[in-house]
Scaffold this motif. Structure first.
Motif, PDB file in Angstrom:
ATOM      1  N   ALA A 207       0.633  -1.005  -0.151  1.00 26.31           N
ATOM      2  CA  ALA A 207       0.009  -0.022   0.092  1.00 26.31           C
ATOM      3  C   ALA A 207       1.003   1.201  -0.074  1.00 26.31           C
ATOM      4  N   TRP A 208       1.989   1.044   0.514  1.00 26.87           N
ATOM      5  CA  TRP A 208       2.778   2.446   0.763  1.00 26.87           C
ATOM      6  C   TRP A 208       3.528   2.661  -0.476  1.00 26.87           C
ATOM      7  N   THR A 209       3.868   1.548  -1.367  1.00 28.68           N
ATOM      8  CA  THR A 209       4.275   1.759  -2.715  1.00 28.68           C
ATOM      9  C   THR A 209       3.373   2.501  -3.579  1.00 28.68           C
ATOM     10  N   GLY A 211       2.008   5.245  -2.806  1.00 31.99           N
ATOM     11  CA  GLY A 211       2.385   6.877  -2.248  1.00 31.99           C
ATOM     12  C   GLY A 211       1.167   7.238  -1.381  1.00 31.99           C
ATOM     13  N   GLY A 212       1.355   7.707  -0.172  1.00 34.68           N
ATOM     14  CA  GLY A 212       0.414   8.212   0.454  1.00 34.68           C
ATOM     15  C   GLY A 212       0.760   8.915   1.891  1.00 34.68           C
ATOM     16  N   LEU A 213       0.028   9.580   2.373  1.00 35.67           N
ATOM     17  CA  LEU A 213       0.658  10.595   3.507  1.00 35.67           C
ATOM     18  C   LEU A 213      -0.055  10.181   4.682  1.00 35.67           C
ATOM     19  N   GLY A 214      -0.704   8.914   5.018  1.00 34.53           N
ATOM     20  CA  GLY A 214      -1.344   8.676   6.191  1.00 34.53           C
ATOM     21  C   GLY A 214      -0.530   7.978   7.349  1.00 34.53           C
ATOM     22  N   GLY A 215       0.637   7.561   7.019  1.00 35.62           N
ATOM     23  CA  GLY A 215       1.524   7.078   8.060  1.00 35.62           C
ATOM     24  C   GLY A 215       2.435   7.875   8.694  1.00 35.62           C
ATOM     25  N   VAL A 216       2.184   9.256   8.935  1.00 41.00           N
ATOM     26  CA  VAL A 216       3.256  10.194   9.587  1.00 41.00           C
ATOM     27  C   VAL A 216       2.498  10.641  10.783  1.00 41.00           C
ATOM     28  N   VAL A 319      -1.096  19.298  -1.214  1.00 42.68           N
ATOM     29  CA  VAL A 319      -2.492  19.247  -0.311  1.00 42.68           C
ATOM     30  C   VAL A 319      -3.423  18.920  -0.582  1.00 42.68           C
ATOM     31  N   TRP A 320      -3.742  19.859  -1.743  1.00 47.28           N
ATOM     32  CA  TRP A 320      -5.214  19.574  -2.567  1.00 47.28           C
ATOM     33  C   TRP A 320      -5.560  18.195  -3.067  1.00 47.28           C
ATOM     34  N   ALA A 321      -4.335  17.378  -3.581  1.00 45.34           N
ATOM     35  CA  ALA A 321      -4.339  16.082  -4.100  1.00 45.34           C
ATOM     36  C   ALA A 321      -4.625  15.279  -2.901  1.00 45.34           C
ATOM     37  N   ASP A 322      -4.224  15.618  -1.706  1.00 51.49           N
ATOM     38  CA  ASP A 322      -4.561  14.591  -0.679  1.00 51.49           C
ATOM     39  C   ASP A 322      -5.954  14.992  -0.186  1.00 51.49           C
ATOM     40  N   ILE A 323      -6.441  16.147  -0.303  1.00 53.03           N
ATOM     41  CA  ILE A 323      -7.704  16.300   0.128  1.00 53.03           C
ATOM     42  C   ILE A 323      -8.658  15.612  -0.748  1.00 53.03           C
ATOM     43  N   ALA A 324      -8.467  15.548  -2.106  1.00 57.29           N
ATOM     44  CA  ALA A 324      -9.102  15.007  -2.866  1.00 57.29           C
ATOM     45  C   ALA A 324      -9.288  13.399  -2.738  1.00 57.29           C
ATOM     46  N   ALA A 325      -7.917  12.819  -2.292  1.00 57.05           N
ATOM     47  CA  ALA A 325      -7.839  11.488  -1.991  1.00 57.05           C
ATOM     48  C   ALA A 325      -8.736  10.897  -0.838  1.00 57.05           C
ATOM     49  N   ARG A 326      -8.857  11.928   0.091  1.00 55.45           N
ATOM     50  CA  ARG A 326      -9.687  11.555   1.219  1.00 55.45           C
ATOM     51  C   ARG A 326     -11.159  11.770   1.141  1.00 55.45           C
ATOM     52  N   THR A 327     -11.418  12.521   0.139  1.00 54.52           N
ATOM     53  CA  THR A 327     -12.925  12.874  -0.031  1.00 54.52           C
ATOM     54  C   THR A 327     -13.623  12.444  -1.076  1.00 54.52           C
ATOM     55  N   ALA A 330     -14.892   8.756  -0.260  1.00 51.29           N
ATOM     56  CA  ALA A 330     -15.117   8.449   1.134  1.00 51.29           C
ATOM     57  C   ALA A 330     -16.244   7.524   1.082  1.00 51.29           C
ATOM     58  N   PRO A 331     -16.179   6.481   2.178  1.00 52.98           N
ATOM     59  CA  PRO A 331     -15.130   6.450   3.097  1.00 52.98           C
ATOM     60  C   PRO A 331     -13.547   5.756   2.558  1.00 52.98           C
ATOM     61  N   LEU A 332     -13.678   5.238   1.567  1.00 54.70           N
ATOM     62  CA  LEU A 332     -12.455   4.756   0.819  1.00 54.70           C
ATOM     63  C   LEU A 332     -11.564   5.974   0.710  1.00 54.70           C
ATOM     64  N   GLU A 333     -10.232   5.597   0.995  1.00 58.71           N
ATOM     65  CA  GLU A 333      -9.074   6.628   0.447  1.00 58.71           C
ATOM     66  C   GLU A 333      -8.249   6.137  -0.435  1.00 58.71           C
ATOM     67  N   ILE A 334      -8.205   7.135  -1.517  1.00 63.57           N
ATOM     68  CA  ILE A 334      -7.542   6.661  -2.775  1.00 63.57           C
ATOM     69  C   ILE A 334      -6.129   7.156  -2.324  1.00 63.57           C
ATOM     70  N   PRO A 335      -5.265   6.223  -2.775  1.00 64.06           N
ATOM     71  CA  PRO A 335      -3.639   6.697  -2.629  1.00 64.06           C
ATOM     72  C   PRO A 335      -3.354   8.088  -3.428  1.00 64.06           C
ATOM     73  N   VAL A 336      -2.593   8.951  -2.652  1.00 61.59           N
ATOM     74  CA  VAL A 336      -2.634  10.176  -3.305  1.00 61.59           C
ATOM     75  C   VAL A 336      -1.445  10.066  -4.776  1.00 61.59           C
ATOM     76  N   GLY A 337      -0.816   8.948  -4.392  1.00 61.73           N
ATOM     77  CA  GLY A 337       0.149   8.705  -5.913  1.00 61.73           C
ATOM     78  C   GLY A 337      -0.767   8.351  -7.191  1.00 61.73           C
ATOM     79  N   VAL A 338      -1.778   7.910  -6.913  1.00 65.68           N
ATOM     80  CA  VAL A 338      -2.564   7.436  -7.969  1.00 65.68           C
ATOM     81  C   VAL A 338      -3.349   8.624  -8.688  1.00 65.68           C
ATOM     82  N   LEU A 339      -3.656   9.621  -7.719  1.00 71.00           N
ATOM     83  CA  LEU A 339      -4.287  10.962  -8.157  1.00 71.00           C
ATOM     84  C   LEU A 339      -3.137  11.637  -8.881  1.00 71.00           C
ATOM     85  N   THR A 340      -1.924  11.707  -8.552  1.00 66.78           N
ATOM     86  CA  THR A 340      -1.040  12.422  -9.286  1.00 66.78           C
ATOM     87  C   THR A 340      -0.668  11.763 -10.348  1.00 66.78           C
ATOM     88  N   ALA A 341      -0.678  10.520 -10.503  1.00 67.71           N
ATOM     89  CA  ALA A 341      -0.145   9.810 -11.882  1.00 67.71           C
ATOM     90  C   ALA A 341      -1.402  10.184 -12.856  1.00 67.71           C
TER      91      ALA A 341
END
Length: 365
Positions: A207-209, A211-216, A319-327, A330-341
């Protein structure tokens, strides 16, 4: 305001002063936009928190007197302990990837250069995963970042050496070398995950590969933040040398720059930043490709302007890519790396098409 004297002795303004004012105001506008984006990131999610309460929680946590808290303890925990480290990591990672992409494009004189496309992120991922799979802790809590740095540097040197033939690097050869080496490194990484006995860790790493910001958390945020701040400072100091490289290696050498030594130092610095960011957030692609090109449309090619502008713009974007990934789902979270790709893939194809068209026009001319 700078000026020059006329034959009558009067001073007339040069365009320099007029250019500086919009640049300074642009930095202020981007800074305010980044603050607004961070506020939105703290407020938006499965539990919506009004912006006024967000700033009340932040100022209260910083020690400021607040008349009366009109929020629950649960909301304060969500904002300050869950969302705040994540949002700040997004800003730091976006800024870092944007400036790394900017510097790489100057160092190899290629508009398609970017940590993800050149396999640098894949090398960092392999180094970090090796530490997790084999349980190595030679640097204690810094082992993950140290291994990611070593992998990023090794991949960058290998790609550069493979793509350079007869002293020249073409866009096609550089991209093909990066794709090939990234494919090999990714295959080795997948093999490690398939053969490891640590099933739970393998799933987490997989899951980490993406790309995501949730583990910090607050205890791990300081390292990427420090690496990016110091890296941006070092790159700003070297902005003149980056500008010289835009004119070509021979011209830069004529101006007194030791190109080989400078490029080697910059490779180490950029690999360090990339390794630390990949260890913290996973491989997030295309930020370093898109933002430098977008920024140059507004501030030109001078790295004294491009680097700080790209850092702020990269922070806002991620920051906005992560907002989109979370919302978005929702409630499913999309990895932010998928959105940037999804954003960066079409941009990459457009750049390839633009460069091919320019090459054709030069050939006709």
């Amino acid at each position: 305001m700078e000026g020059r004297k006329t034959p009558e002795g009067r001073k007339t303004a040069t365009p320099t002063g007029h250019r500086r004012a919009p640049f300074a105001s642009g930095l202020v506008a981007l800074t305010l936009l980044l603050v607004a984006s961070v506020t939105a990131g703290l407020a938006m999610g499965s539990v919506h928190v009004p912006a006024g309460q967000v700033w009340g929680m932040v100022t209260h946590a910083l020690g400021a007197d607040w008349p009366e808290s009109d929020w629950s303890r649960a909301r304060e925990t969500i904002v300050l302990d869950v969302r705040a480290p994540r949002v700040l990591l997004g800003a730091v990672t976006g800024a870092g990837l944007a400036v790394v992409g900017t510097a790489l494009q100057a160092l190899v004189r290629n508009p398609l250069a970017e940590p993800y496309l050149l396999g640098v992120s894949s090398g960092a991922s392999l180094g970090a995963v090796s530490v997790i799979v084999f349980g190595v802790s030679f640097l204690g809590p810094l082992s993950l970042s140290g291994a990611a740095f070593a992998g990023a540097l090794g991949a960058l040197v290998l790609v550069y050496a493979t793509a350079r033939t007869a002293g020249r690097i073409t866009s096609t050869r550089l991209v093909l070398s990066g794709v090939a080496i990234a494919a090999v490194l990714t295959a080795v990484l997948d093999l490690l995950l398939l053969t490891t006995d640590r099933g739970n860790e393998a799933r987490a790493v997989l899951a980490w590969t993406l790309g995501g910001l949730g583990g910090v958390d607050w205890g791990t945020l300081w390292l990427p933040a420090m690496a990016v701040l110091l890296g941006i400072g070092a790159l700003l100091v070297q902005s003149r040398n980056l500008n010289l490289l835009l004119a070509g290696e021979e011209a830069a050498s004529t101006m007194g720059l030791d190109v080989a030594r400078f490029r080697a130092r910059m490779f180490v610095l950029l690999s360090l930043i990339t390794g630390v960011l990949v260890a913290a957030a996973g491989p997030i692609g295309f930020v370093g490709l898109m933002l430098p090109h977008m920024v140059r449309l507004f501030v030109g090619g001078d790295h004294r302007r491009v680097l700080p502008t790209a850092a702020l713009a990269g922070g806002v974007f991620l920051v906005w890519a992560d907002i989109a990934a979370r919302t978005v789902a929702a409630p499913l979270e999309i990895p932010v790396g998928v959105l940037t790709a999804l954003c960066g893939g079409p941009f990459f194809l457009w750049l390839m098409r633009r460069d091919a068209r320019r090459g054709t026009e030069r050939g006709v001319a």
